[in-house]
Design a protein around this motif. Sequence first.
Motif, PDB file in Angstrom:
ATOM      1  N   GLY A 198       0.786  -1.218   0.000  1.00 29.27           N
ATOM      2  CA  GLY A 198       0.000   0.000   0.000  1.00 29.27           C
ATOM      3  C   GLY A 198       0.823   1.275   0.000  1.00 29.27           C
ATOM      4  O   GLY A 198       0.269   2.369  -0.021  1.00 29.27           O
ATOM      5  N   GLY A 199       2.136   1.140   0.024  1.00 28.08           N
ATOM      6  CA  GLY A 199       2.928   2.363   0.083  1.00 28.08           C
ATOM      7  C   GLY A 199       4.379   2.144  -0.279  1.00 28.08           C
ATOM      8  O   GLY A 199       5.180   1.783   0.572  1.00 28.08           O
ATOM      9  N   VAL A 200       4.727   2.368  -1.541  1.00 28.84           N
ATOM     10  CA  VAL A 200       6.124   2.278  -1.952  1.00 28.84           C
ATOM     11  C   VAL A 200       6.728   3.659  -1.782  1.00 28.84           C
ATOM     12  O   VAL A 200       6.416   4.582  -2.513  1.00 28.84           O
ATOM     13  N   GLY A 201       7.548   3.791  -0.759  1.00 32.04           N
ATOM     14  CA  GLY A 201       8.119   5.102  -0.440  1.00 32.04           C
ATOM     15  C   GLY A 201       7.647   5.552   0.940  1.00 32.04           C
ATOM     16  O   GLY A 201       6.541   5.192   1.376  1.00 32.04           O
ATOM     17  N   VAL A 202       8.474   6.316   1.615  1.00 37.79           N
ATOM     18  CA  VAL A 202       8.178   6.724   2.990  1.00 37.79           C
ATOM     19  C   VAL A 202       6.892   7.531   3.080  1.00 37.79           C
ATOM     20  O   VAL A 202       6.062   7.332   3.972  1.00 37.79           O
ATOM     21  N   LYS A 203       6.710   8.428   2.119  1.00 36.50           N
ATOM     22  CA  LYS A 203       5.544   9.306   2.159  1.00 36.50           C
ATOM     23  C   LYS A 203       4.239   8.511   2.055  1.00 36.50           C
ATOM     24  O   LYS A 203       3.307   8.679   2.844  1.00 36.50           O
ATOM     25  N   GLU A 204       4.224   7.604   1.081  1.00 32.87           N
ATOM     26  CA  GLU A 204       3.031   6.779   0.871  1.00 32.87           C
ATOM     27  C   GLU A 204       2.785   5.851   2.061  1.00 32.87           C
ATOM     28  O   GLU A 204       1.642   5.627   2.471  1.00 32.87           O
ATOM     29  N   PHE A 205       3.876   5.332   2.594  1.00 33.46           N
ATOM     30  CA  PHE A 205       3.798   4.446   3.752  1.00 33.46           C
ATOM     31  C   PHE A 205       3.168   5.185   4.932  1.00 33.46           C
ATOM     32  O   PHE A 205       2.219   4.711   5.570  1.00 33.46           O
ATOM     33  N   TRP A 206       3.676   6.370   5.202  1.00 33.29           N
ATOM     34  CA  TRP A 206       3.163   7.110   6.357  1.00 33.29           C
ATOM     35  C   TRP A 206       1.720   7.561   6.134  1.00 33.29           C
ATOM     36  O   TRP A 206       0.909   7.581   7.055  1.00 33.29           O
ATOM     37  N   SER A 207       1.415   7.877   4.900  1.00 34.82           N
ATOM     38  CA  SER A 207       0.046   8.290   4.613  1.00 34.82           C
ATOM     39  C   SER A 207      -0.931   7.139   4.874  1.00 34.82           C
ATOM     40  O   SER A 207      -1.998   7.321   5.471  1.00 34.82           O
ATOM     41  N   LEU A 208      -0.548   5.931   4.465  1.00 38.67           N
ATOM     42  CA  LEU A 208      -1.391   4.759   4.738  1.00 38.67           C
ATOM     43  C   LEU A 208      -1.588   4.579   6.240  1.00 38.67           C
ATOM     44  O   LEU A 208      -2.712   4.404   6.729  1.00 38.67           O
ATOM     45  N   LEU A 209      -0.460   4.640   6.974  1.00 34.51           N
ATOM     46  CA  LEU A 209      -0.543   4.393   8.420  1.00 34.51           C
ATOM     47  C   LEU A 209      -1.331   5.492   9.124  1.00 34.51           C
ATOM     48  O   LEU A 209      -2.173   5.210   9.990  1.00 34.51           O
ATOM     49  N   SER A 210      -1.087   6.734   8.770  1.00 36.47           N
ATOM     50  CA  SER A 210      -1.750   7.803   9.515  1.00 36.47           C
ATOM     51  C   SER A 210      -3.223   7.920   9.134  1.00 36.47           C
ATOM     52  O   SER A 210      -4.039   8.403   9.919  1.00 36.47           O
ATOM     53  N   ASP A 211      -3.564   7.430   7.943  1.00 32.39           N
ATOM     54  CA  ASP A 211      -4.989   7.375   7.569  1.00 32.39           C
ATOM     55  C   ASP A 211      -5.690   6.130   8.128  1.00 32.39           C
ATOM     56  O   ASP A 211      -6.911   6.021   8.033  1.00 32.39           O
ATOM     57  N   GLY A 212      -4.903   5.186   8.604  1.00 26.97           N
ATOM     58  CA  GLY A 212      -5.500   3.942   9.095  1.00 26.97           C
ATOM     59  C   GLY A 212      -6.076   3.073   7.995  1.00 26.97           C
ATOM     60  O   GLY A 212      -6.989   2.281   8.229  1.00 26.97           O
ATOM     61  N   ARG A 213      -5.540   3.212   6.782  1.00 28.78           N
ATOM     62  CA  ARG A 213      -6.022   2.370   5.683  1.00 28.78           C
ATOM     63  C   ARG A 213      -5.350   1.000   5.735  1.00 28.78           C
ATOM     64  O   ARG A 213      -4.233   0.869   6.236  1.00 28.78           O
ATOM     65  N   THR A 214      -6.002   0.003   5.157  1.00 32.61           N
ATOM     66  CA  THR A 214      -5.399  -1.330   5.147  1.00 32.61           C
ATOM     67  C   THR A 214      -5.011  -1.718   3.726  1.00 32.61           C
ATOM     68  O   THR A 214      -5.631  -1.270   2.757  1.00 32.61           O
ATOM     69  N   ALA A 215      -3.977  -2.545   3.636  1.00 30.22           N
ATOM     70  CA  ALA A 215      -3.460  -2.976   2.329  1.00 30.22           C
ATOM     71  C   ALA A 215      -3.548  -4.493   2.179  1.00 30.22           C
ATOM     72  O   ALA A 215      -2.829  -5.079   1.378  1.00 30.22           O
ATOM     73  N   THR A 216      -4.411  -5.102   2.955  1.00 31.02           N
ATOM     74  CA  THR A 216      -4.557  -6.560   2.845  1.00 31.02           C
ATOM     75  C   THR A 216      -5.612  -6.878   1.790  1.00 31.02           C
ATOM     76  O   THR A 216      -6.591  -6.151   1.637  1.00 31.02           O
ATOM     77  N   ARG A 217      -5.405  -7.964   1.070  1.00 29.28           N
ATOM     78  CA  ARG A 217      -6.339  -8.311  -0.001  1.00 29.28           C
ATOM     79  C   ARG A 217      -6.228  -9.797  -0.325  1.00 29.28           C
ATOM     80  O   ARG A 217      -5.335 -10.484   0.177  1.00 29.28           O
ATOM     81  N   THR A 218      -7.126 -10.258  -1.175  1.00 26.50           N
ATOM     82  CA  THR A 218      -7.036 -11.649  -1.625  1.00 26.50           C
ATOM     83  C   THR A 218      -5.766 -11.805  -2.464  1.00 26.50           C
ATOM     84  O   THR A 218      -5.459 -10.935  -3.285  1.00 26.50           O
ATOM     85  N   ILE A 219      -5.045 -12.870  -2.234  1.00 30.25           N
ATOM     86  CA  ILE A 219      -3.768 -13.082  -2.918  1.00 30.25           C
ATOM     87  C   ILE A 219      -3.949 -13.040  -4.437  1.00 30.25           C
ATOM     88  O   ILE A 219      -4.864 -13.676  -4.975  1.00 30.25           O
ATOM     89  N   THR A 220      -3.052 -12.258  -5.091  1.00 26.69           N
ATOM     90  CA  THR A 220      -3.094 -12.181  -6.561  1.00 26.69           C
ATOM     91  C   THR A 220      -1.860 -12.805  -7.210  1.00 26.69           C
ATOM     92  O   THR A 220      -1.835 -12.999  -8.421  1.00 26.69           O
ATOM     93  N   PHE A 221      -0.822 -13.096  -6.401  1.00 30.49           N
ATOM     94  CA  PHE A 221       0.435 -13.584  -6.995  1.00 30.49           C
ATOM     95  C   PHE A 221       0.293 -14.982  -7.597  1.00 30.49           C
ATOM     96  O   PHE A 221       1.078 -15.396  -8.439  1.00 30.49           O
TER      97      PHE A 221
END
Lengths: 405, 85, 422
Positions: free
Chosen positions: C16-39
Amino acid sequence: MTTPVVVTGIGVLAPNGLGAADYWAATLKGHNGIGRITRFDPSPYPARLAGEVPGFVAREHLPSRLIPQTDHMTRLALVAAEWALADAGVRPDELAEFEMGVITASASGGFEFGQNELRNLWSKGSRYVSAYQSFAWFYAVNTGQISIRHGMRGPGSVVVSDQAGGLDAVGQARRQIRNGSKLIVSGGVDGSICPWGWVAHLATGRLSTSDEPDRAYLPFDTEARGHVPGEGGALLILEDAEAARIRGARSVYGEIAGYGATFDPKPGSDRERGPRRAIELALTDAAMEPGEIDVVFADAAAMPERDRIEAAAITAVFGPRAVPVTAPKTMVGRLCSGAASLDIAAALLSIRDGVVPPTTNVSLSVEYELDLVLTKPRASVVRAALVVACGHGGFNSAVVVRAPR
Amino acid sequence: MIEFEVTIEDLKRILQEGAGADENVDLGGDILDTEFEKLGYDSLALLETAARVTREFDITFDDDAASVAVTPRGLLKVVNDGTSE
Amino acid sequence: MRRRVVITGVGVLAPGGVGVKEFWSLLSDGRTATRTITFFDPSPFRSRVAAEIDFAPAAHGLSQQEIRRMDRAAQLAVVATRAAVGDSGVELTELDPCRVGTAIGSAVGATMGLEEEYRVVSDDGRLELVDHEYVVPHLYNHFVPSSFAAEIAWAVGAEGPAIVVSTGCTSGLDSVGHACELIRDGSVDVMIAGATDAPISPITVACFDAIKATTPRNDDAEHASRPFDGTRNGFVLGEGAAVFVLEDMDSAQRRNAHIYAEIAGFAARCNAFHMTGLRPDGRELAEAVRVALDEARMSAEDIDYVNAHGSGTKQNDRHETAAFKRSLGEHAYRTPVSSIKSMIGHSLGAIGSIEIAASVLAIEHNVVPPTANLHTPEPECDLDYVPITAREWHTDTVLTVGSGFGGFQSAMVLTRAGRSTS
């Protein structure tokens, strides 16, 4: 302020001997532990020799509860730890649990266990994967199993640096003792002699394809043609010297006096490779001059280019033919993360017995200005030894061990 | 009808194969009501055992219940109830 | 006086966040990056949820050759390394390369690459004697994950000590702790330290299925990771990397570097209990916390925020809660405790470093990231877990902890630079 860190116990499982005493007797006799692979049928592969630990029946040494959940190399490691503790006269339940730790080296984890579970998954399906797979194959397994078996709740770590790992673990263990731990089980026991591990070794292009156990692994020889992988290694009991004295340790093999580690420049760089600096760092760390080292245990890659780099490093530090050099691993093969701690064990036994074990089977190439101890052991007062180890990709480490004071 | 009944002898064998046996325990004796903990088996051993029973007898049962069974009798009950469904 | 170690550069690649800025934005917004496996097709598995990164290595400057020879975990680590070095502003070319070292944590190494290659050489498990004719030249780099440290050392031109630390799920704390010790004892001046893991592959999913460690909450993938919640039933597998530039404080100050935080204390302990189990009383983790606080010369009251391991298994969250009470006493009840695994899953060996990144960003922003998906409190988890929403909170000092298979417990104390008295 720096506490001497001493080795008080040695546990060895090597291709030419079960137990430190057997290994050492075999090594001084020049007994070769390399042979045709028996753990699987090697005939489809271009390399067919390995150093296998013979006569090891896990059930004779370990509780049956541990067998289904362990890879072969973890079984070897558990026994090595037990023997090292026994050799040191340590009963872990009599010592403070938080003051004892375990720091081992690993290279590829329990690869045979991993192969079997990959096979179960892909040939039969996910419900055939073992409940032990989540830890039995991974790199941390030996430290975890040893700490659990002996109730050691102090520092725990696992280092991965291929063949250099056995020294890096000991360097890290010494640091933890200086930080206040009293005893650390350290070193490496390794092995991945299974088809899946074997093809990974083959991929390096560094395996000897000879079928003659006495001609396959010839470091510093004009016929150097790659190495023979092996399994086993040594675990050592490292202690704070004062703590060892207080508990009445019955033997002190020697002190881990110096340690240094470097990494090679990126391939293609014209900067010097790292082995010389690693040796110099270890000497500086030990506050010793090259002249004080009585024997060097070489990494002995047996690839001409790497032999050249190592020989040049030794010659640059010590001078041409100025120090006896040996590589008893010609009798057991290269044991990945088990190799260097086995060399530390050999170095300590050299100090104890005043004898340098031989580099067997090798005719020294005139190219190298080394005093390589060939064929037979050499009687000699050994007060200090240097052990060199180099891992695939550019990892170089060196350790100085010296006689107890 | 219960087509495949897993017996205590089956269970002893599978425990031994999948998890070994504690040196201080006689698996040959009457262990039906001895707690797994006393027999030296932990949750991993039970998970492995349950998985082996599933595969060998090709049966399904409530494996969550199996993994928290306290005694061999309890485990056999979960396993064999499953087969009768 | 011993040297003090600070973090001057941060690089993060997380779900959900490649890069420090995106990472912190995800965490501070409380968003989740879990999903059904696509790999891969997850349908045969019990747990089919993961926190995956949408990562295109070429877009991050990796060459085709690098992409070919590196496992995904190595790729993530190299990209995170370049970001961290760029962020720190340290001119590595002006330093003696021998005084720059590398320490990378990874629990499972090149497990994805190994599984792919295994399938090829074994013909999907049909051959026991696998076929060496189909082996790729870089297979040994997958086989021994010290190649990760090598790739990073090459990427930055480091020639000091290089090592991979592999202590299961505490690897990412332990590698940074190890790096810190090397700077303190003068072995090096700068360390590139962090951790990486990319374990989302069939064998990893299968091995956690076998012990029911991962959640079977497949019908609600977005809310599947529920640390400290009464309905939690296992962790969600993740992936990622975080890498830091570590320097001694004096030289960082001399070059006017931005200092994120000081690493004030660290301890790693074995639990000597069980390879996967944890004692409910939290004794060993409490011991690690106590030693880390000692090393930092701090007391429980100095901790402003606890970045928990919080994996979302029944066992861990209970154990950890007990450990915090045991080590911090009454202060445990007054301190926000949160688990970012609720949002980005559990990336095994990498997560310790990713959580260090979250901790230093909490100090940076004076904001504590939340524990997402926490709606159902339960009696045995009764601390302040910052449910759902991030909290503005004056944060000078953070305790971050980890627990791992193999019986490892680690703790690290991070503090705003200049605040520690050690």
